[in-house]
Write an enzyme that holds these catalytic residues in place. Structure first.
Site, PDB file in Angstrom:
ATOM      1  CD  GLU A  30      25.408  25.862   5.526  1.00 11.27           C
ATOM      2  OE1 GLU A  30      25.320  24.695   6.404  1.00 11.27           O
ATOM      3  OE2 GLU A  30      26.057  25.690   4.540  1.00 11.27           O
ATOM      4  CE  LYS A  91      24.008  16.809   5.661  1.00 11.77           C
ATOM      5  NZ  LYS A  91      24.966  16.196   4.656  1.00 11.77           N
ATOM      6  CB  VAL A 111      22.070  24.858   1.498  1.00 18.57           C
ATOM      7  CG1 VAL A 111      21.262  25.702   0.722  1.00 18.57           C
ATOM      8  CG2 VAL A 111      23.443  25.212   1.810  1.00 18.57           C
ATOM      9  CG  ASP A 143      23.683  11.380  -2.532  1.00 18.04           C
ATOM     10  OD1 ASP A 143      22.958  12.572  -2.259  1.00 18.04           O
ATOM     11  OD2 ASP A 143      24.696  10.958  -1.868  1.00 18.04           O
ATOM     12  CB  SER A 145      22.058  18.024  -2.510  1.00 21.59           C
ATOM     13  OG  SER A 145      21.829  19.024  -1.145  1.00 21.59           O
ATOM     14  CB  ALA A 146      16.887  18.202   0.071  1.00 24.84           C
ATOM     15  CG  ASP A 147      21.309  22.005  -0.144  1.00 29.11           C
ATOM     16  OD1 ASP A 147      20.750  21.532   0.753  1.00 29.11           O
ATOM     17  OD2 ASP A 147      22.813  22.191  -0.092  1.00 29.11           O
ATOM     18  CE  LYS A 164      34.680  21.812  -0.382  1.00 26.10           C
ATOM     19  NZ  LYS A 164      33.422  22.440   0.574  1.00 26.10           N
TER      20      LYS A 164
END
Ligand code: PSU
Ligand code: MN
Length: 310
Positions: A30, A91, A111, A143, A145-147, A164
């Site tokens: 990525e 981004k 990602v 919130d 992540s779309a990951d 993390k």
């Protein structure tokens, strides 16, 4: 041998085009980690080193980004340098792909976006550092992540060092379960938390090395079970930063983020940048070390999967 045809509208380096059309193992990498995850010049040094490491382990590296509006599968040296230095690189998550393509801009892919472009390009294995996940406070902010939703639907195996603890690790694992994503931890009973080998959460599934990981990928996709796999590779013990040492730094970065009202897609880059500053670069060394370990494992997975799928 499974061969891939090149996609009109996408740009390919010669090395990657040759690998894809001949059915050689390819590992996607990525670019948000380069543009928004590490400072210059360590980011460009890491990007080059990881590509070489993938080559040394028998696969062809393809760093993905959008360059001048073109989804690019593999990057020329000058394009890598641009991503590492140019402040205007966007981004790009999945939602941003149509905009960055239509406006002809440069974008570093997360990602999620890298997974989607990898699948469109016929790449099944992808190496990164850390996954996005469910943010702390997500019950209030939404919130997530779309990951994670991308892992639920796109058939690519993603090798990371876990998530993390800027994130809520427990909720991230719950969300991956809801999305039907196999979470395979390589050689450890505990799910890793990026800088640390442990997290306090047990591994959803334990695997032992690239052959076994490739066998699970093959079992999934060859039996009509599309979607991604999260492969978590704990940071090597000698590079680990104990979770207790990181906890204070992460709390401080999260507090500053709240105080400054930083939200949305700026949250993760802010936290990553502050953690590097607050640890005087020690976290950056650990970050680079774990990406190296992931590149070695990912290349071996790509090779093993090709041997099964051909
Ligand atoms: N976590 C890291 N390093 C990173 C990222 C996350 O430890 O570089 C990047 C990845 O590109 C990931 C993205 O896909 O941040 C997630 O951003 P968001 O939380 O806005 O979805
Ligand atoms: Mn987000």
């Amino acid at each position: 041998m499974t061969e891939t045809t090149l996609r009109p509208g996408f740009s390919y380096t010669e090395e990657v085009a040759e690998a894809l059309t001949s059915g050689a193992p390819v590992v996607a990498l990525e670019s948000t980690i380069i543009s928004h995850g590490m400072p210059y010049p360590q980011n460009i040094e890491m990007a080059r080193e990881i590509e070489d490491l993938v080559r040394a382990h028998g696969a062809v590296p393809a760093t993905l980004a959008v360059i001048g509006g073109r989804p690019s599968i593999g990057l020329e040296p000058a394009e890598l340098e641009l991503l590492a230095q140019d402040e205007d690189v966007l981004k790009v998550s999945v939602r941003d792909l149509p905009f960055v393509i239509a406006t002809g801009r440069h974008g570093a892919t997360t990602v999620a976006a890298t997974m989607r472009l990898s699948a469109l390009a016929g790449i099944d294995t992808f190496v990164t550092g850390g996954l996005g996940g469910v943010h702390r406070g997500a019950p209030r902010t939404f919130d997530i992540s779309a990951d994670l939703t991308e892992l639920g639907q796109t058939s690519v195996a993603v090798v990371s060092a876990g998530v993390k603890s800027i994130l809520d690790i427990g909720l991230t694992l719950e969300y991956l379960e809801t999305e039907g994503v196999p979470v395979l931890v390589n050689g450890s009973e505990e799910f890793p938390s990026f800088f640390s080998r442990g997290s306090g959460f047990p591994s959803p599934l334990v695997v032992d090395g690239p052959e076994e990981i490739a066998a699970v990928m093959h079992a999934k996709w060859s039996n009509g079970l599309p979607g991604g796999l999260a492969i978590a590779n704990p940071i090597p013990a000698e590079d680990e930063i104990p979770a207790a040492e990181m906890a204070g730094v992460i709390e401080q970065a999260l507090t500053e983020m709240d105080e400054r009202g930083i939200r949305g897609n700026a949250a993760t880059p802010f936290l990553l940048g502050r953690i590097v500053e607050l640890t005087d670069g020690a976290s950056l060394q650990a970050n680079i070390a774990l990406v190296r370990a992931n590149a070695r494992l990912g290349a071996a997975v790509a090779v093993a999967y090709k041997n099964l799928a051909r």
